[in-house]
Design an enzyme around this catalytic site. Structure first.
Site, PDB file in Angstrom:
ATOM      1  N   GLU A  80       0.841  -1.197   0.000  1.00 34.20           N
ATOM      2  CA  GLU A  80       0.000   0.000   0.000  1.00 34.20           C
ATOM      3  C   GLU A  80       0.879   1.252   0.000  1.00 34.20           C
ATOM      4  OE1 GLU A  80      -2.035  -0.861   3.896  1.00 34.20           O
ATOM      5  OE2 GLU A  80      -1.453   1.220   4.216  1.00 34.20           O
ATOM      6  N   CYS A 112      -3.164  -4.632   4.036  1.00 35.77           N
ATOM      7  CA  CYS A 112      -2.080  -5.472   4.536  1.00 35.77           C
ATOM      8  C   CYS A 112      -2.063  -6.887   3.970  1.00 35.77           C
ATOM      9  CB  CYS A 112      -2.130  -5.533   6.058  1.00 35.77           C
ATOM     10  SG  CYS A 112      -1.842  -3.937   6.827  1.00 35.77           S
ATOM     11  N   ARG A 200     -11.226   1.360  17.315  1.00 38.09           N
ATOM     12  CA  ARG A 200     -11.581   0.024  17.807  1.00 38.09           C
ATOM     13  C   ARG A 200     -12.338  -0.816  16.778  1.00 38.09           C
ATOM     14  NH1 ARG A 200     -11.003  -0.689  23.306  1.00 38.09           N
ATOM     15  NH2 ARG A 200     -10.300   1.175  24.372  1.00 38.09           N
ATOM     16  N   THR A 202     -11.392  -1.442  13.983  1.00 38.34           N
ATOM     17  CA  THR A 202     -10.426  -2.275  13.250  1.00 38.34           C
ATOM     18  C   THR A 202     -10.282  -3.657  13.890  1.00 38.34           C
ATOM     19  OG1 THR A 202      -8.567  -1.444  14.556  1.00 38.34           O
ATOM     20  CG2 THR A 202      -9.059  -0.276  12.497  1.00 38.34           C
ATOM     21  N   HIS A 235      -1.573 -12.236  10.425  1.00 36.42           N
ATOM     22  CA  HIS A 235      -1.228 -10.826  10.229  1.00 36.42           C
ATOM     23  C   HIS A 235      -0.979 -10.203  11.596  1.00 36.42           C
ATOM     24  CE1 HIS A 235      -0.898  -6.817   8.916  1.00 36.42           C
ATOM     25  NE2 HIS A 235      -2.030  -6.419   9.462  1.00 36.42           N
ATOM     26  N   LYS A 240      -0.519  -7.784  20.100  1.00 33.34           N
ATOM     27  CA  LYS A 240      -1.626  -8.466  20.780  1.00 33.34           C
ATOM     28  C   LYS A 240      -2.556  -9.225  19.844  1.00 33.34           C
ATOM     29  CE  LYS A 240      -2.199  -5.870  25.045  1.00 33.34           C
ATOM     30  NZ  LYS A 240      -3.080  -4.966  25.792  1.00 33.34           N
ATOM     31  N   ASN A 267       4.710  -3.217  12.401  1.00 34.51           N
ATOM     32  CA  ASN A 267       3.747  -3.716  11.425  1.00 34.51           C
ATOM     33  C   ASN A 267       4.240  -3.401  10.024  1.00 34.51           C
ATOM     34  OD1 ASN A 267       1.558  -4.415   9.875  1.00 34.51           O
ATOM     35  ND2 ASN A 267       0.183  -2.855  10.708  1.00 34.51           N
TER      36      ASN A 267
END
Lengths: 351, 131
Positions: A80, A112, A200, A202, A235, A240, A267
């Protein structure tokens, strides 16, 4: 026997610690480290972008595959953060590695999961008998807006895979499954420099729903259970999420820790689960089974079941290993230099 | 000046370190040439190895305007074996990397950008190998 015949990773040398970013924005570093589950991230040098990272990963994959670059029938780069809005990154990389000419080339974008979708397309073309060998790369140098939570995690790296068939296969692709819906959890509009996200949102409806839907269908399709796998990689937008989704699916920490690179890598977006898979292939034994599930916002997931073959130990030392890139020869940046590298601040070039 | 035509023309040596070796005198030329200064036209295609050693180095503090936001940057002459030498930028450099004889490898990097909207130029730079 169809699968991966070569793989390679590349991670830039530069790093920045969470404390260094938090210090500038008056944030609590410990909260970010605990909340995101990471302590530092990779940073591309000013002369590195998706094209350069991809070229280095591609060269490493070719060394392990032991095939001439002009034998590739396709080359896909999923990212991206392609340097050009119009002009495929993959043409530059194809020419840089000596593969340009008679091959199918495309630059892919699916947040991603653009790297894993390239892997799926290259594998499918080999399986269909359209090409003998195909390369797929997942790479990113994504940015988070200054002070945004993404700035603590958005990093850089690349992984390249060459799909083929025959005795060179070092990991067979046994099963695949994909899952996609319209879920606006993260996006970047045209001409915008930084992405936006739904905070959140996501999480549950995006990351967790798509990975569990894809992974459960893949397990059902393959007739396998989490205990049948030696390794699993998901991914990893933060430390977490992958551990949580893996646990939810029934995978144990020890199955996931080898491919769980995000705590010190950050990431890498399209490179995330593909780079995690390279770290697993660096150490896996013949017969080991690997479960992989990517996630791309927007949203979708690609799942793969791999079985490592006797070819893997014979070729893994032919190129640098992923943990070597991650753990050795790091150069730490202060925030000012990082901001300059990422063009968040620009030098006044007028007299 | 960075132009599309120049980037396209220079791909063999910038992208792949391709050159030629003279069959008569053994000298190596990157980029490739048609005739060796020794007069021979007997030149065979070759590719430089990925690793070499620093033969000499300098640090540029006042660079060309196109690179003024990159200063200071290091330039090194890398010896690739069999007498093949190339002037290159040492990327990701630290002062302690600047040692004659230091082992380096080549990495594909961005070399130039023709402004904010122009074409991008890529090529090889040297980076110090881990000691």
């Amino acid at each position: 026997m169809i699968g991966i015949i070569g793989y390679g990773a590349y991670i830039p040398r530069y790093r920045i610690k969470v404390e260094e970013i938090a210090k500038v924005w008056g944030a609590n570093a410990e909260n970010y480290k605990r909340g995101l589950g990471l302590t530092e991230k990779s940073v591309p040098a000013p002369d590195q972008d998706v094209i350069t990272l991809s070229a280095e990963a591609a060269k490493n994959a070719l060394k392990r595959a032991g095939i001439p670059a002009n034998a590739l029938g396709c080359l896909y780069i999923g990212s991206e953060s392609h340097p050009y809005a119009v002009k495929p990154s993959a043409t530059v990389v194809a020419d840089a590695i000596g593969a340009a000419g008679h091959l199918h080339v495309a630059s892919l974008e699916f947040a991603c999961k653009a790297g894993s979708e390239g892997m799926y397309i290259a594998y499918s073309q080999v399986k269909a008998g359209v090409i003998q060998y195909g390369m797929a790369i997942g790479a990113d140098t994504s940015q988070g807006a200054p002070g945004d939570a993404l700035e603590y995690s958005a990093s850089a790296g690349a992984a390249a895979y060459i799909m083929g068939q025959g005795p060179k296969v070092l990991a067979t692709v046994d099963w695949t499954h994909s899952y996609a819906t319209d879920t606006p959890d993260f996006w970047r509009r045209e001409y915008q420099h930084y992405p936006r996200h739904g905070s959140r949102f996501t999480g549950e409806p995006a990351y967790f729903h798509h990975i569990t839907s894809c992974a459960e269908a893949l397990l059902k399709k393959s007739g396998m259970k989490p205990k049948d796998f030696q390794y699993a990689v998901f991914h990893q937008p933060n430390g977490k999420f992958p551990m949580a989704v893996g646990a939810k699916l029934g995978f144990a920490r020890e199955q996931m820790v080898t491919g769980w690179l995000v705590p010190t890598l950050g990431n890498t977006y399209s490179g995330a689960s593909p780079i995690g898979l390279t770290a697993i292939l660096d150490v896996a034994k013949p017969g080991d089974r690997i479960f992989m599930c990517s996630f791309g916002s927007g949203a979708g997931s690609d799942g793969f079941v791999f079985t490592v073959t006797k070819a893997a130990p014979k070729v893994r030392d032919l190129a640098p290993k992923t943990r070597d890139y991650l753990d050795k020869d790091r150069i730490y940046l202060d925030y000012g230099t990082y901001a300059k590298f990422r063009k968040k601040i620009l030098k006044n070039l007028e007299d | 000046m960075t132009t599309s035509a120049r980037i396209w023309r220079e791909k063999p040596h910038r992208y792949r370190l391709e050159g030629v070796r003279c069959k008569k005198c053994g000298r190596t030329w990157v980029p490739a040439r048609q005739v060796c200064p020794c007069g021979s036209r007997g030149l065979s295609a070759m590719v430089l190895p990925e690793e070499g050693r620093i033969l000499t180095w300098t640090v540029v503090h006042t660079g060309h305007p196109e690179f003024s936001d990159s200063t200071p940057y290091a330039l090194v002459v890398v010896e690739f074996g069999k007498g093949a030498r190339l002037l290159m930028q040492l990327a990701d450099f630290r002062r302690e990397d600047l040692k004659i004889g230091r082992k380096v490898k080549v990495e594909f990097r961005k070399v130039q950008a023709a402004g904010e909207s122009g074409v991008l130029c890529y090529g090889y730079k040297a980076v110090a190998c881990s000691e």
